[in-house]
Design a protein around this motif. Structure first.
Motif, short mmCIF file in Angstrom:
data_model
loop_
_atom_site.label_atom_id
_atom_site.label_comp_id
_atom_site.label_asym_id
_atom_site.label_seq_id
_atom_site.Cartn_x
_atom_site.Cartn_y
_atom_site.Cartn_z
N UNK A 6 72.68 94.46 164.07
CA UNK A 6 73.47 93.43 163.43
C UNK A 6 74.73 93.25 164.24
N UNK A 7 75.14 91.94 163.67
CA UNK A 7 76.23 90.82 164.42
C UNK A 7 77.38 91.42 163.95
N UNK A 8 77.35 91.98 162.64
CA UNK A 8 78.44 92.48 162.37
C UNK A 8 79.39 91.36 161.38
N UNK A 9 80.59 91.77 161.16
CA UNK A 9 81.34 90.87 160.01
C UNK A 9 81.97 90.17 160.41
N UNK A 10 81.85 88.77 161.15
CA UNK A 10 83.02 87.63 162.12
C UNK A 10 83.46 88.03 163.34
N UNK A 11 82.39 88.65 163.68
CA UNK A 11 82.60 88.91 165.64
C UNK A 11 82.24 87.44 166.23
N UNK A 12 82.69 86.74 165.86
CA UNK A 12 82.03 85.50 166.88
C UNK A 12 83.11 84.12 166.67
N UNK A 13 82.92 83.54 168.00
CA UNK A 13 83.71 82.60 167.95
C UNK A 13 84.19 81.85 167.07
N UNK A 14 83.16 81.49 166.16
CA UNK A 14 83.30 80.65 164.92
C UNK A 14 83.96 81.29 164.33
N UNK A 15 84.18 82.39 163.41
CA UNK A 15 84.68 83.15 162.88
C UNK A 15 86.39 83.49 163.44
N UNK A 16 86.55 83.72 163.81
CA UNK A 16 87.36 83.93 165.05
C UNK A 16 88.62 82.70 165.11
#
Length: 75
Positions: A6-16
């Protein structure tokens, strides 16, 4: 409980990046609303929409949660 895959919710450079831009837009829009500057309020709305577009574009470029350029950190 989340799984290892599971990559998580919003833990990516795009989301941040999208969230920071949109949070800045809301903050500035609120300030400009209180200061009665309608043109800058609408500019803040444009910045908010731009933040969503930047997040989408970064996700398509591979920086999203399922992108090939994103490497999740182990907890």
């Amino acid at each position: 409980m989340s799984s290892i895959d599971d990559p998580g919710h919003g833990h990516s450079p795009a989301a941040w990046t999208a969230v920071v831009i949109m949070l800045l837009a809301v903050t500035l829009g609120t300030l400009f609303f209180v200061l009665d500057m309608p043109a800058l309020v609408w500019a803040s709305v444009g910045l908010f929409v731009g933040g969503a577009i930047v997040g989408w574009a970064m996700s398509k470029a591979g920086y999203g949660a399922y992108g090939d350029k994103y490497q999740p950190k182990q907890h």
